[in-house]
Design an enzyme around this catalytic site. Sequence first.
Site, PDB file in Angstrom:
ATOM      1  N   CYS A   1       0.843  -1.201   0.000  1.00  0.00           N
ATOM      2  CA  CYS A   1       0.000   0.000   0.000  1.00  0.00           C
ATOM      3  C   CYS A   1       0.874   1.245   0.000  1.00  0.00           C
ATOM      4  CB  CYS A   1      -0.861   0.054   1.253  1.00  0.00           C
ATOM      5  SG  CYS A   1      -1.985  -1.320   1.374  1.00  0.00           S
TER       6      CYS A   1
ATOM      7  N   ARG B   1       2.405   0.979  -5.899  1.00  0.00           N
ATOM      8  CA  ARG B   1       2.424   0.155  -4.691  1.00  0.00           C
ATOM      9  C   ARG B   1       1.121  -0.620  -4.484  1.00  0.00           C
ATOM     10  NH1 ARG B   1       6.534   1.920  -1.102  1.00  0.00           N
ATOM     11  NH2 ARG B   1       5.427   0.973   0.644  1.00  0.00           N
TER      12      ARG B   1
ATOM     13  N   TRP C   1      -3.187  -2.267  -1.540  1.00  0.00           N
ATOM     14  CA  TRP C   1      -2.848  -3.571  -2.100  1.00  0.00           C
ATOM     15  C   TRP C   1      -3.299  -4.544  -1.009  1.00  0.00           C
ATOM     16  CZ3 TRP C   1       0.392  -7.732  -0.971  1.00  0.00           C
ATOM     17  CH2 TRP C   1       0.758  -8.536  -2.047  1.00  0.00           C
TER      18      TRP C   1
ATOM     19  N   ASN D   1      -0.285   0.895   6.181  1.00  0.00           N
ATOM     20  CA  ASN D   1       0.455   0.025   5.257  1.00  0.00           C
ATOM     21  C   ASN D   1       1.140  -1.032   6.117  1.00  0.00           C
ATOM     22  OD1 ASN D   1       3.635   0.483   3.570  1.00  0.00           O
ATOM     23  ND2 ASN D   1       2.170  -1.142   3.310  1.00  0.00           N
ATOM     24  N   GLY D   2       0.849  -2.309   5.848  1.00  0.00           N
ATOM     25  CA  GLY D   2       1.466  -3.385   6.619  1.00  0.00           C
ATOM     26  C   GLY D   2       0.434  -4.421   7.029  1.00  0.00           C
TER      27      GLY D   2
ATOM     28  N   GLU E   1      25.205 -20.079   1.165  1.00  0.00           N
ATOM     29  CA  GLU E   1      24.763 -18.716   0.833  1.00  0.00           C
ATOM     30  C   GLU E   1      25.613 -17.681   1.583  1.00  0.00           C
ATOM     31  OE1 GLU E   1      23.229 -17.018  -1.159  1.00  0.00           O
ATOM     32  OE2 GLU E   1      22.328 -15.268  -0.202  1.00  0.00           O
TER      33      GLU E   1
ATOM     34  N   LYS F   1      27.733 -14.787  -0.244  1.00  0.00           N
ATOM     35  CA  LYS F   1      27.530 -13.356   0.050  1.00  0.00           C
ATOM     36  C   LYS F   1      28.858 -12.709   0.418  1.00  0.00           C
ATOM     37  CE  LYS F   1      23.419 -12.238  -0.605  1.00  0.00           C
ATOM     38  NZ  LYS F   1      23.683 -13.038  -1.789  1.00  0.00           N
TER      39      LYS F   1
ATOM     40  N   GLU G   1      31.073 -12.363  -2.692  1.00  0.00           N
ATOM     41  CA  GLU G   1      30.550 -11.355  -3.630  1.00  0.00           C
ATOM     42  C   GLU G   1      30.863  -9.941  -3.164  1.00  0.00           C
ATOM     43  OE1 GLU G   1      26.311 -12.439  -5.511  1.00  0.00           O
ATOM     44  OE2 GLU G   1      26.302 -12.567  -3.346  1.00  0.00           O
TER      45      GLU G   1
ATOM     46  N   HIS H   1      36.063 -34.613   7.030  1.00  0.00           N
ATOM     47  CA  HIS H   1      36.532 -35.439   5.920  1.00  0.00           C
ATOM     48  C   HIS H   1      37.527 -34.699   5.036  1.00  0.00           C
ATOM     49  CE1 HIS H   1      33.797 -38.586   7.074  1.00  0.00           C
ATOM     50  NE2 HIS H   1      32.818 -37.702   7.139  1.00  0.00           N
TER      51      HIS H   1
ATOM     52  N   LYS I   1      23.512  -7.743 -12.211  1.00  0.00           N
ATOM     53  CA  LYS I   1      22.280  -8.150 -11.537  1.00  0.00           C
ATOM     54  C   LYS I   1      21.539  -9.227 -12.308  1.00  0.00           C
ATOM     55  CE  LYS I   1      19.209  -7.864  -8.316  1.00  0.00           C
ATOM     56  NZ  LYS I   1      19.601  -8.542  -7.079  1.00  0.00           N
TER      57      LYS I   1
HETATM   58  N1  HGA Z   1      -3.395  -5.005   5.752  1.00  0.00           N
HETATM   59  C1  HGA Z   1      -3.956  -3.827   5.168  1.00  0.00           C
HETATM   60  C2  HGA Z   1      -2.886  -3.014   4.461  1.00  0.00           C
HETATM   61  C3  HGA Z   1      -2.336  -3.768   3.317  1.00  0.00           C
HETATM   62  C4  HGA Z   1      -0.999  -3.326   2.842  1.00  0.00           C
HETATM   63  O1  HGA Z   1      -0.230  -2.621   3.464  1.00  0.00           O
HETATM   64  N2  HGA Z   1      -0.639  -3.854   1.658  1.00  0.00           N
HETATM   65  O2  HGA Z   1       0.585  -3.574   1.140  1.00  0.00           O
HETATM   66  C5  HGA Z   1      -5.101  -4.138   4.231  1.00  0.00           C
HETATM   67  O3  HGA Z   1      -5.254  -5.271   3.772  1.00  0.00           O
HETATM   68  O4  HGA Z   1      -5.851  -3.220   3.934  1.00  0.00           O
END
Ligand code: HGA
Length: 607
Positions: A2, A27, A74, A98-99, A479, A483, A486, A502, A602
């Site tokens: 989000c 986003r 999102w 967001n989260g 890994e 790292k 690299e 061994h 990359k």
């Molecule tokens: N969990 C919240 C926010 C989603 C989010 O940050 N997505 O990247 C929701 O589902 O609305």
Amino acid sequence: MCGIVGVLMKKPAAPVMLEALRRLEYRGYDSAGLATLAGGSLQRRRAAGRISALSQLLDSEPLAGTIGIGHTRWATHGAASQHNAHPHRSGPVVVVHNGIIENWRALRDELIAGGCVFESETDSEVIAHLCATLLARGLDPRRAAMETISRLVGAYALCLLFEGAEDMMICARRGSPLAIGYGEGEMFVGSDALALGPLTDRICYLADGDCAVLTRTGAEVFDASGAPVQRPIQTVPMEAVLVDKAGYRHFMAKEIHEQPTVAGYALARHLSADRRHVVSAAAAIDWRTLPRLSIAACGTAFYAAQVAKWWFETIARLPVDVEIASEFRYRQPPMTEGGATLVVSQSGETADTLAALRYARSAGQTVLGVVNVENSTIAREADMAIPIHAGPEIGVASTKAFTTQLIALACLAIHAARSRQAITPETAAALIDALSSAPRLIAEAIALEDQIAVAARDIAETESALFIGRGTMHALALEGALKLKELTYIHAEGHAAGELKHGSIALVDATRPIIALAPHDDLFEKTASNISEVAARGGRILLITDRNGAALAGAEAARTLVLPEVPDFIAPLVYAIPVQLLAYHAAVQRGTDVDQPRNLAKSVTVE
Ligand code: HGA
């Protein structure tokens, strides 16, 4: 991912926020919404779908006010509908988030029991209700916000507005990014500098755990302990914004720190909303009857494949061959009829991996591409693409792509195990629960960065190092060595801990650091014996373990890093963090080019 924005301005807020949301639309575009304060009262407009839908709504129902918050979503919890769109409101409080709030169920139950009525299925709505409940108990907005934040478990960047408070916004971050922008008598907040770019070039990146109280004339910032702090204000010219390091010195550091967030996003994409089953389940394959699976990859992705082999074989009882793509394509092995091949590549353009895909195809295999770049050649040529959802990875040394490859592969292994009835629904649920705790545990491992940086000093001074581990930790040892090579150009090798005696134990002396990756799991006692064998020969051990492991084997080590206790299944996801940070800090101390190490690229589109 989000995007969030907040503005305290002299002119109308809604048009400015709408433009900022357009810049944040990359986003997420499941829904969008704005809330403003006008004449002391809150108003809100929300629309499902892209920002253009919100823009149309605002044409017919404009929003007044010079202070506001906005969101482009999102979805992780709850469908992409209007009623799940942010901002979420409870009485005098609105919030954008967001989260993922991991303890949302418990908080929601508690708030419903207290009389709150929820209007969405999101995890985020609990924030508004919790804060409003605390206001109703007589706390002022600051105290209510701080207390609300102290009860949240998980990842968040959030902004809160309060009815009647026309010159105050409270924001906070843990795990998800947030930047504050300073204008002339105006203040801004956004998920990244891109959101703020045209508004101001004076930007302050909040540190993890920070909370800030904004007015039009400035911001008071508090750290995770609640103590006032000064965070530097940087000048970020617009042209630099497009390749923004979000205040980190290197892209690699930014990408390491993004891992709790991107792990959360990836899980939300691979698991059902109720976190009960895997939804990215590669329908192209009938896992019940699949006789054999091959996985082809290069470099770090090859080590992710080695971890996956362990998972598929132990939980799904599915035989797996892991192949270095550049060898596989020329060896042209006979392949089992009815078999399937997974190819794993961050860019989806890796030439050797693409050739492996084409060979497996020609040998009659169903081919799945596990990729980060969703419109890449591998994604297009595979029977089915499984995106890892890491977001753009700029640092040449892969970090967040590795952990999100592991998440995609772990989800596939759980799905395969259930399809083959190799595990019960209860075991599958326990494995999904373990995976769901990964973002938090990864964040706890990252919080040990200062200690890891000190440990990296020993390594930075040597010319050779050994990494050892058993089971999935063998892949992590490989890994870790990759790292370090690299990034620092220090010679390093990864070994299965039991294999050391061994031959390679001849390398053990007092100068060469031996990094032992040893969570306290079923294999710990065996690894502990190998650690003792090294210690008995004067080896200088850096032990990376958990509390129980440290209690049992810490005395053998010159230095011990104590990670959180983790479910065995997700140990590779969490132990990836010290491995990455050791190499990163050793490189910084040696002064090598972290983001563009010599001789590397990359996207390896050549053989
Ligand atoms: N969990 C919240 C926010 C989603 C989010 O940050 N997505 O990247 C929701 O589902 O609305």
